[in-house]
Write an enzyme that holds these catalytic residues in place. Sequence first.
Site, PDB file in Angstrom:
ATOM      1  N   LEU A 309       0.704  -1.369   0.507  1.00 56.35           N
ATOM      2  CA  LEU A 309      -0.039  -0.283  -0.198  1.00 56.35           C
ATOM      3  C   LEU A 309       0.440   1.610   0.195  1.00 56.35           C
ATOM      4  CD1 LEU A 309      -2.376  -1.216   2.535  1.00 56.35           C
ATOM      5  CD2 LEU A 309      -3.293  -0.852   0.423  1.00 56.35           C
ATOM      6  N   ASP A 310       0.633   1.936  -1.045  1.00 62.35           N
ATOM      7  CA  ASP A 310       1.017   3.616  -0.962  1.00 62.35           C
ATOM      8  C   ASP A 310       0.634   3.693   0.647  1.00 62.35           C
ATOM      9  OD1 ASP A 310       2.238   6.074  -1.390  1.00 62.35           O
ATOM     10  OD2 ASP A 310       0.900   6.455  -1.924  1.00 62.35           O
ATOM     11  N   LYS A 311       0.378   5.913   1.066  1.00 57.38           N
ATOM     12  CA  LYS A 311       0.242   6.010   1.727  1.00 57.38           C
ATOM     13  C   LYS A 311      -0.184   7.326   2.171  1.00 57.38           C
ATOM     14  CE  LYS A 311       2.580   9.300   4.144  1.00 57.38           C
ATOM     15  NZ  LYS A 311       1.918  10.449   4.530  1.00 57.38           N
ATOM     16  N   VAL A 503      -1.381  -0.765  -4.052  1.00 57.19           N
ATOM     17  CA  VAL A 503      -2.431   0.007  -4.071  1.00 57.19           C
ATOM     18  C   VAL A 503      -1.546   1.197  -4.046  1.00 57.19           C
ATOM     19  CG1 VAL A 503      -4.053   0.581  -3.470  1.00 57.19           C
ATOM     20  CG2 VAL A 503      -3.813  -1.419  -3.743  1.00 57.19           C
TER      21      VAL A 503
END
Length: 614
Positions: A309-311, A503
């Site tokens: 996951l991206d932040k 993502v």
Amino acid sequence: MEHSAADRVKVFLIAAALGGLLGGLALYFSGRADLAATVWFVGVVPVLAALLVEILRSLWRGEVGLDIVAALSMSAALLFGETLAAAVVALMYAGGTFLESFAEGRARREMRALLERVPRTATRHRENGLEDVPLRDIRPGDRLLIRQGDVVPVDGTVESASAFLDTSALTGESLPSRAEVGGDAMSGSTNAGEAFDLVATRLAKDSTYAGIVRLVEEAQKSKAPMARLADRWSLGFLLVTIVIAFAAWWFTGDPIRAVAVLVVATPCPLILAVPVALVAGLSRAAHFGVLVKGAGPLEAMARTQTLILDKTGTLTEGRPQIVKIDSHDGTDPDEVLRLAAALDQATKHPIAQAIVTAALERGLSLSVPTHVTEAPGEGLTGQVEGKAIVVGGHGFVTGRVGKLAEEYPELAAGSVLVAVGIDGRMAGHLVMADPLRDGTRDMLARLRRQGVKRILLATGDRREVAERVTEGLGLDAVRSGLTPDQKVLLVLAEREHGPVMMVGDGVNDAPALAAADVGIAMGARGAAASAEAADVVLLVDRVDRLGPGIEIARGARRIALESVVAGIGLSVLGMIAAAFGYLTPVQGALLQEAIDVAVILNALRALRISPAET
């Protein structure tokens, strides 16, 4: 509506097969059986020719697919005069290939609206004014005007007093940063403040944004091609078919029995049931705001073992929000917010706009400010309802109303402090941050229940910010300060644990999205580059759509497998019956049609998949 040449060929093939079958049947029942056989033959030929070309291409790539069984059955039926059986097989094959391409074409059409962010022109200063020029015409040293909201088209240096740049799409830093005169501005960042001048330092093709696009292209080329679910069954089914057909001919001396076996063996349950179930899954996923660009990505979603996951904009909202209001002189916190927001209506600074939005969401009434003076990047002064209001950075406001008796405590990493002065006194502070999305913990727990074994964070933001945001989420790893190419390396390294889903929403995520087994982009507010590189786009700005998306993907794949097992099992029984002479080729084709109807009806159950609510 645009169609590719390949799509037009598939439409022609299904039209030829259907026209040949129906035309031949009409002639047959009108007493012209000889002419009917010719029409059936003509309808089969283009499908068989296209099929042979595809087989040669597959063999050249070292692939063996189910197309060989379909080609054998059509060829044998034509060779031994069973033209009606050949026509039925041709129609089923053409229909299956058309269904496989249908979803991908629909997804391409729906993606066009997401690709408008990429800059194609820039505004350049010239001696007598301004001119819009294509990016390819920009040269180092050209002076460009970057208006508010514009995407910086090339790398350059700021020539105005200052500029406020939103680099979240590039670096993951959610809050805009200030660049002083002579400071660098990266292509792909967005002007979040007033218009400023930029002197280009690189050609567009050599700039940061172009480099990321090249990374996307390289990642897509290196991405291993995904075998279709049907093809993974092909070799075994092909061997069984040939053995039974050869044995029937060898032991009886009757080639028609072998033709009947081949016709019954035509892998329509695989050719039809798999795409029908997966296309139904695509439609069902779209109902929940998950746009999947084809059956391959949907199947890959069902097998995902690792989630990266991206932040910013993915785990978090991607925009500053008020997380705390401190009042210092007894003023009601909502009143501090109301007066600050009223004054902030006079500027388009993103933090000011976030304050205005927060006030309106609380139902606060905002008066029109007067006598407003703005110090770009620092703050505003003005009058609201007869009160002297000052809003801005802590240093800007204390310089006009004085300091508090006690020093304001240090903020957590990634937070921004906005001070508010009222009538010459420090009235309060607004603490702003990019908070975690609501329901994130529940979403991650749900994904683990669905079979995702590893969940990681990959961000270009600072480590202390990443750790603060993910505290208590139970992630398997947190990787911070990553460049786009480092995100790609992380995706590749995680493949040893199984299929990887990535993502993200920013330009810097696009290469990793392209390299992952399944790349998922936040399409509602994300960068066009990430949406273009991804296999899946979340059309609503909610990362919790991942849960229903994966659940639907796994349900559709399970239904496809059920249809395959049942259909192939029935086909094998039919092949054995044909080998013993209980079925003629035409009867075998009709039996295969009945099997097709059964497996298609079962595959359509994917339209009724109901994921648990998040």
